[in-house]
Each structure stands twice: as C-alpha cells, then as structure tokens.
Write a protein that holds these residues in place. Structure first.
Motif, PDB file in Angstrom:
ATOM      1  N   TYR A 226      -4.240  12.586   4.670  1.00  0.00           N
ATOM      2  CA  TYR A 226      -3.719  11.307   4.176  1.00  0.00           C
ATOM      3  C   TYR A 226      -4.352  10.956   2.825  1.00  0.00           C
ATOM      4  CZ  TYR A 226      -2.491   6.362   3.984  1.00  0.00           C
ATOM      5  OH  TYR A 226      -1.995   5.142   3.586  1.00  0.00           O
ATOM      6  N   ARG A 227      -5.650  11.209   2.702  1.00  0.00           N
ATOM      7  CA  ARG A 227      -6.363  10.827   1.478  1.00  0.00           C
ATOM      8  C   ARG A 227      -6.055  11.739   0.293  1.00  0.00           C
ATOM      9  NH1 ARG A 227     -10.530   7.107   2.384  1.00  0.00           N
ATOM     10  NH2 ARG A 227     -10.733   6.652   4.597  1.00  0.00           N
TER      11      ARG A 227
ATOM     12  N   GLN B 299     -14.493   9.856  -9.307  1.00  0.00           N
ATOM     13  CA  GLN B 299     -14.708   8.991  -8.133  1.00  0.00           C
ATOM     14  C   GLN B 299     -15.908   9.416  -7.294  1.00  0.00           C
ATOM     15  OE1 GLN B 299     -11.772   9.494  -4.862  1.00  0.00           O
ATOM     16  NE2 GLN B 299     -10.668  10.731  -6.323  1.00  0.00           N
ATOM     17  N   ASN B 300     -16.154  10.723  -7.202  1.00  0.00           N
ATOM     18  CA  ASN B 300     -17.291  11.164  -6.384  1.00  0.00           C
ATOM     19  C   ASN B 300     -18.602  10.711  -7.013  1.00  0.00           C
ATOM     20  OD1 ASN B 300     -15.552  12.581  -4.542  1.00  0.00           O
ATOM     21  ND2 ASN B 300     -15.311  14.141  -6.126  1.00  0.00           N
TER      22      ASN B 300
ATOM     23  N   HIS C 156      -3.989   7.149  -7.098  1.00  0.00           N
ATOM     24  CA  HIS C 156      -3.468   8.167  -6.201  1.00  0.00           C
ATOM     25  C   HIS C 156      -2.653   9.102  -7.079  1.00  0.00           C
ATOM     26  CE1 HIS C 156      -2.981   9.454  -2.065  1.00  0.00           C
ATOM     27  NE2 HIS C 156      -1.698   9.671  -2.271  1.00  0.00           N
TER      28      HIS C 156
ATOM     29  N   ALA D  63     -13.056  17.717   0.660  1.00  0.00           N
ATOM     30  CA  ALA D  63     -14.425  18.233   0.750  1.00  0.00           C
ATOM     31  C   ALA D  63     -15.393  17.114   1.110  1.00  0.00           C
ATOM     32  CB  ALA D  63     -14.828  18.884  -0.573  1.00  0.00           C
ATOM     33  N   ARG D  64     -15.082  15.897   0.692  1.00  0.00           N
ATOM     34  CA  ARG D  64     -15.923  14.749   1.007  1.00  0.00           C
ATOM     35  C   ARG D  64     -15.732  14.338   2.468  1.00  0.00           C
ATOM     36  NH1 ARG D  64     -15.576   9.232   0.761  1.00  0.00           N
ATOM     37  NH2 ARG D  64     -13.356   9.289   0.296  1.00  0.00           N
TER      38      ARG D  64
ATOM     39  N   PRO E 154      -4.680  13.106  -2.790  1.00  0.00           N
ATOM     40  CA  PRO E 154      -3.785  12.384  -3.696  1.00  0.00           C
ATOM     41  C   PRO E 154      -2.552  13.179  -4.104  1.00  0.00           C
ATOM     42  CG  PRO E 154      -5.702  13.183  -4.886  1.00  0.00           C
ATOM     43  CD  PRO E 154      -5.938  13.498  -3.428  1.00  0.00           C
TER      44      PRO E 154
ATOM     45  N   VAL F 140     -17.694  17.228  -5.271  1.00  0.00           N
ATOM     46  CA  VAL F 140     -18.574  16.589  -4.291  1.00  0.00           C
ATOM     47  C   VAL F 140     -19.940  17.273  -4.287  1.00  0.00           C
ATOM     48  CG1 VAL F 140     -18.870  16.202  -1.813  1.00  0.00           C
ATOM     49  CG2 VAL F 140     -16.632  15.834  -2.874  1.00  0.00           C
TER      50      VAL F 140
ATOM     51  N   ARG G 259     -18.897   6.712  -6.608  1.00  0.00           N
ATOM     52  CA  ARG G 259     -19.337   6.323  -5.265  1.00  0.00           C
ATOM     53  C   ARG G 259     -20.864   6.430  -5.145  1.00  0.00           C
ATOM     54  NH1 ARG G 259     -14.334   8.920  -3.561  1.00  0.00           N
ATOM     55  NH2 ARG G 259     -13.200   7.458  -2.238  1.00  0.00           N
TER      56      ARG G 259
ATOM     57  N   GLU H 123     -17.392   2.079   0.373  1.00  0.00           N
ATOM     58  CA  GLU H 123     -15.963   2.315   0.531  1.00  0.00           C
ATOM     59  C   GLU H 123     -15.236   0.988   0.787  1.00  0.00           C
ATOM     60  OE1 GLU H 123     -15.720   5.335  -0.257  1.00  0.00           O
ATOM     61  OE2 GLU H 123     -13.541   5.422  -0.203  1.00  0.00           O
TER      62      GLU H 123
ATOM     63  N   GLN I 151     -14.898  22.995  -2.761  1.00  0.00           N
ATOM     64  CA  GLN I 151     -14.218  23.014  -4.056  1.00  0.00           C
ATOM     65  C   GLN I 151     -14.746  24.172  -4.902  1.00  0.00           C
ATOM     66  OE1 GLN I 151     -15.240  18.660  -4.637  1.00  0.00           O
ATOM     67  NE2 GLN I 151     -13.467  18.836  -6.004  1.00  0.00           N
TER      68      GLN I 151
ATOM     69  N   GLN J 222      -5.506  10.582 -10.054  1.00  0.00           N
ATOM     70  CA  GLN J 222      -6.552   9.862  -9.319  1.00  0.00           C
ATOM     71  C   GLN J 222      -7.901  10.107 -10.009  1.00  0.00           C
ATOM     72  OE1 GLN J 222      -7.950  11.126  -5.355  1.00  0.00           O
ATOM     73  NE2 GLN J 222      -7.303   9.139  -4.582  1.00  0.00           N
TER      74      GLN J 222
ATOM     75  N   PRO K  26     -14.110   4.217   7.505  1.00  0.00           N
ATOM     76  CA  PRO K  26     -13.940   4.321   6.057  1.00  0.00           C
ATOM     77  C   PRO K  26     -12.564   3.839   5.595  1.00  0.00           C
ATOM     78  CG  PRO K  26     -15.059   6.246   6.882  1.00  0.00           C
ATOM     79  CD  PRO K  26     -14.722   5.400   8.085  1.00  0.00           C
ATOM     80  N   ALA K  27     -12.602   2.822   4.753  1.00  0.00           N
ATOM     81  CA  ALA K  27     -11.379   2.123   4.384  1.00  0.00           C
ATOM     82  C   ALA K  27     -10.423   3.024   3.613  1.00  0.00           C
ATOM     83  CB  ALA K  27     -11.755   0.909   3.544  1.00  0.00           C
ATOM     84  N   ARG K  28      -9.127   2.843   3.881  1.00  0.00           N
ATOM     85  CA  ARG K  28      -8.118   3.536   3.075  1.00  0.00           C
ATOM     86  C   ARG K  28      -7.808   2.645   1.886  1.00  0.00           C
ATOM     87  NH1 ARG K  28      -4.269   6.527   7.589  1.00  0.00           N
ATOM     88  NH2 ARG K  28      -5.729   8.248   7.874  1.00  0.00           N
TER      89      ARG K  28
ATOM     90  N   GLY L  53     -11.271  16.280  -4.591  1.00  0.00           N
ATOM     91  CA  GLY L  53     -12.417  16.495  -3.700  1.00  0.00           C
ATOM     92  C   GLY L  53     -12.431  15.608  -2.470  1.00  0.00           C
TER      93      GLY L  53
ATOM     94  N   HIS M 156       0.828  -1.212   0.000  1.00  0.00           N
ATOM     95  CA  HIS M 156       0.000   0.000   0.000  1.00  0.00           C
ATOM     96  C   HIS M 156       0.870   1.274   0.000  1.00  0.00           C
ATOM     97  CE1 HIS M 156      -3.885   2.049   1.095  1.00  0.00           C
ATOM     98  NE2 HIS M 156      -3.037   2.949   1.538  1.00  0.00           N
TER      99      HIS M 156
ATOM    100  N   ARG N 221       1.154   4.002  -3.050  1.00  0.00           N
ATOM    101  CA  ARG N 221       0.753   5.385  -2.781  1.00  0.00           C
ATOM    102  C   ARG N 221       1.893   6.358  -3.126  1.00  0.00           C
ATOM    103  NH1 ARG N 221       0.538   8.451   1.798  1.00  0.00           N
ATOM    104  NH2 ARG N 221      -1.292   9.789   1.962  1.00  0.00           N
TER     105      ARG N 221
END
Lengths: 404, 63
Positions: free
Chosen positions: B53-54, A356-357, A348, B17-18, B56, A112, A360, A280, B26, A352, A340-342, B14, A53, A57
């Motif tokens: 962390y998230r 994705q928004n 990444h 923001a999520r 990117p 979002v 989901r 997720e 955004q 990325q 919420p899973a990483r 985003g 991972h 990343r």
C-alpha cells in the motif's frame, strides 16, 4: 486565459485555519460534498483541489499529471517571496523518462540502509546543538538555534561542503529560508549559494570525495556526464528541499508535543520504542506543504464525478488527505499510539520525497535528544502568541521561544 | 504467499525496505528494490500488505 475558463463564481481557495494545528475547516466539508472541486487561488489562477486521501493517492501516481510548471503561471499564493533568481531545472521539474535515471542518483544516496549508517553523525550534530542551546540563558528561540541548523549541518555533511565553508553556507541558507528576509537579500543569498555550488561542483569533478555531489559530478546519464548547470540545480534542490521542510517539521513537532502532554509523556517514557511511530503520526498531523502539491493534466482524466481537462491545474491537498477519516480513524486527533499512520506528507508517486528516510530520522533524533536534555522544556510565551507561517508555502513557526 | 517486484515501476523510495526489512532491501547502485525473500513466511503478510500500500509507484505485487 480563454473565455470558457473564466468562472468568476468559483469560490476562493480556503486558507483560514480554525487553530494553528488544524487545516482549514472547509476541507472537511469538501471531502464530503465536493472532494475534487475548482477554486480560485490568490494569484487568480483556477485549479482543482483534491481533498480525499484515496483521490490524492491515485492522482499523484497518475502519469497523466505532469510536474512541469514552466509553460504558464501555476496557482500560487502570490504572497510568497519569489527570489527573482531562476534555479536551474532539477528533479522536481522533470517528468519521466528524463526524471527516472536522475532520481536513481538521489535515492541511492538516501536509502534506508545509508541513513541508518548516517544516524550516529546526525545524533552527534543534534547533541552539539542541544549543548549549545543549554549554554544560553532562557528564553531561547529554538527555530534559529536548533530547528534550522539541524538540516543545514546534515546536508553540509551529505553534500561534502568543506568544514571551513559551512558557516557561510549556513548564513546564506538562513537568509533564503528566513520568513522575514526581504526579496533583495534573498536574491543575493541565492546567487551566492549558486556560485558556491558551482565552485564546489567543479572542484568535486577534479577531486571527488565521499559525498553525494562528488558522485553526481562523475555520474553518467544516457552515456554522458551531467552539465555543470544541471549539477548546480541538483545541489540547490538537495539543499533547499530537505531544509525548510525538515526545519519546520521539527519546530511544529516540538510545539505540538509541548501542547499534548500525554503524547510527550509517551515519547519520554520510551524514546527508542515510540519515536518512529510518534514522528509518523506527527507527519500525518502536520503536512508542512500546507497547500498541497501542484500538477498539470496532460490529458483528460475522469475521476469520481468530475472530468479534469487537459491543461487544467490540479492541487493535491496533503493536509486534507491526512485528515480523511476514510483512511485514518479519528483523524483530527493526535494519537502517537496508533499503528504507523498512512500519511501522504511526503507525496506519492514517482516524485515522492527522495529524502523522506533522512527527514524521518532527523526529526526522530531531534525530538528524543531535545526532550531528554530538557526535562522541563516549555513555551516561553502563551501558545496563542506563537507566530505561525500561515501564508508560507511551507507551514511552521517563525519563532519558537522556550524556557526550561 | 509469493511476492514479485517490478523494477521498471520502482522509484527507490525505500518504503518497502523500511516497512519489511526481512523481505526488501535497496540497491546501493540505483536505490531500487532488491527482493530478499520472494516467498516470505505467512506471518509477514500484514506487513507486506502495508508495504504494498505504501509503495508510491505500485512496484510490489503480493500473490
């Protein structure tokens, strides 16, 4: 290929799954013993496979890795159905700085907040498809009737495809994405879609509407408009990138929940409170880009115990990264209750997934509406008979026969 | 706690923001990050660490 890059002793890329829901068992050994190691791909090209991972990343956000795959053949399965039609260059073949302003034209459409505004339309589309499924006598194949039409109809909405053209549009995309389609039909459908997209771009330049393609058609980058060919490329990318991945993720998610009753019960008990977290986790559990993301080193890169050389191919395994116990405890278990899973299923770095928004929300709405409408939904064939896309770049199901 | 954003690094995915809509939004023009609250309350720290962390493209910094 030069003499010093030939290493016939290199192992082949591991591809055999122990079962349809888990990636090759070999990945677990590689993460421990050789986390960045060279393999030969089915088409004979050698590449580094990155399995942890943290390394995936780090490398996907490393600007020394390029997405430009045009100079020499990248590692591939050679089992894929190349359409023979070269799509115009778009975001996925561009590095910064060319990539930077163009990506903004995409992401501003897929924020979002905008996706939240779009959610009622997605719900209406999904509900009408659920109604349509219910009108059939079971068994019904959900891939054809539900999983594929959802992203297709949503992207029509976003791109501003006129309502009267949507049936044709869907027919062509079904051919392109259908695993069973032969190369000739795929090529025909690709050409037809590109012609259609070109007409739509030219029309929207004259008469802009309230949609992504119209805003792309009138946008300026570096002081000028984008060429028609580039716009066709962006339209095709928006169409294809969000389509096959989302459709397959929906099918995989439905089959996974049907095979994990406690997870399905949790989603059914509290759809509003559970859907986002469950999706997720499903995204972590199934990286549909099953063999990973391909990059090319533009400089020597020292990472871990290895030195990746300029010109080397690097494949970042999203499926392995998602199952890395260093980043996620008991990673091989599906647990919709975990925080919420990483997960790295959307990649990444600056490439990325821009959609994705949207993806989901499409998956969340699809699962909640389907299971609410069919309380007794179940597989119409034994699990072992489900046909999985083991050799396709995007993993998923060829068919998902269900009854209720 | 202080948060800063780097618009030269932001790629508009985003994720912030999520994850923490109280702190990040955004732009409608570019999709890039808008920092709503540069000094957020301390109880948001775990969420902001998660968003950092998230991210990117390493566009967020928590001081």
């Amino acid at each position: 290929m030069t003499a010093e890059t030939v290493h016939t002793e290199l192992p082949p890329l591991p591809t055999t799954r122990p079962n349809p829901f888990d990636p090759p068992a070999e990945y677990a050994r590689l993460r421990e013993e050789a986390p960045i190691s060279r393999h030969v791909w089915p088409n004979g090209v050698e590449a580094w496979l990155v399995t942890r991972h943290a390394d995936v990343r780090a490398l996907l956000s490393d600007t020394r890795l390029s997405v430009n795959r045009f100079a020499s053949p990248p590692p591939s399965l050679s089992l894929g159905r190349g359409s023979g039609v070269m799509l115009p260059k778009s975001l996925i073949g561009m590095d910064p700085p060319e990539h930077t302003p163009r990506r903004q034209l995409y992401v501003r459409e897929l924020t979002v907040r905008k996706i939240l505004r779009l959610k009622p339309r997605i719900e209406a589309i999904v509900d009408s498809l659920v109604d349509e499924v219910a009108r059939h006598d079971p068994p019904v194949d959900l891939v054809e009737t539900f999983c594929q039409p959802i992203p297709s109809l949503v992207i029509c909405e976003l791109l501003g495809v006129p309502v009267e053209d949507r049936a044709d549009f869907q027919k062509h995309t079904q051919v392109i994405l259908g695993v069973g389609s032969d190369a000739g039909r795929v090529q025909e459908a690709t050409v037809a879609l590109m012609d259609f997209m070109r007409e739509l771009v030219e029309y929207r330049r004259r008469e802009p509407g309230d949609d992504i393609l119209s805003r792309l058609a009138v946008a300026e980058v570096d002081g000028g408009p984008l060429s028609v060919e580039e716009l066709v490329g962006h339209g095709m990318l928006l169409l294809i990138a969000g389509h096959e991945t989302t459709a397959n993720m929906i099918g995989l998610s439905v089959s996974t929940l049907l095979s994990h009753p406690p997870a399905l019960a949790a989603l059914r008990a509290d759809p509003a409170g559970t859907a986002a977290q469950a999706v997720e986790e499903l995204l972590r559990y199934h990286a549909v880009i099953q063999f990973g993301l391909v990059r090319k080193a533009t400089a020597d890169i020292a990472i871990g115990d290895v030195m990746i050389r300029e010109g080397d191919w690097v494949v970042c395994s999203l499926a392995s990264a998602n199952r890395d116990g260093r980043a996620c405890p008991h990673a091989d278990q599906l647990d919709v209750h975990r925080p919420p899973a990483r997960q790295l299923s959307f990649g990444h770095g600056v490439h990325q997934c821009a959609g994705q928004n949207l993806a989901r929300v499409e998956v969340q709405v699809a699962l909640t509406r389907l299971f609410a409408r069919f309380p007794n939904l179940r597989l119409a064939v034994p699990f072992d008979d489900l046909p999985f896309r083991t050799d396709a770049w995007v993993y998923g199901l060829r068919e998902l026969p269900v009854t209720w | 706690m202080r948060v800063t954003v780097d618009l030269d690094r932001c790629c508009g995915s985003g994720q912030c923001a999520r994850t923490v809509p109280e702190v990040f939004d955004q732009s409608e023009e570019t999709g890039l990050v808008i920092l709503l609250d540069p000094t957020p309350p301390a109880d948001l720290r775990p969420d902001i660490e998660d968003a950092t962390y998230r991210c990117p493209s390493q566009a967020l910094t928590l001081h």
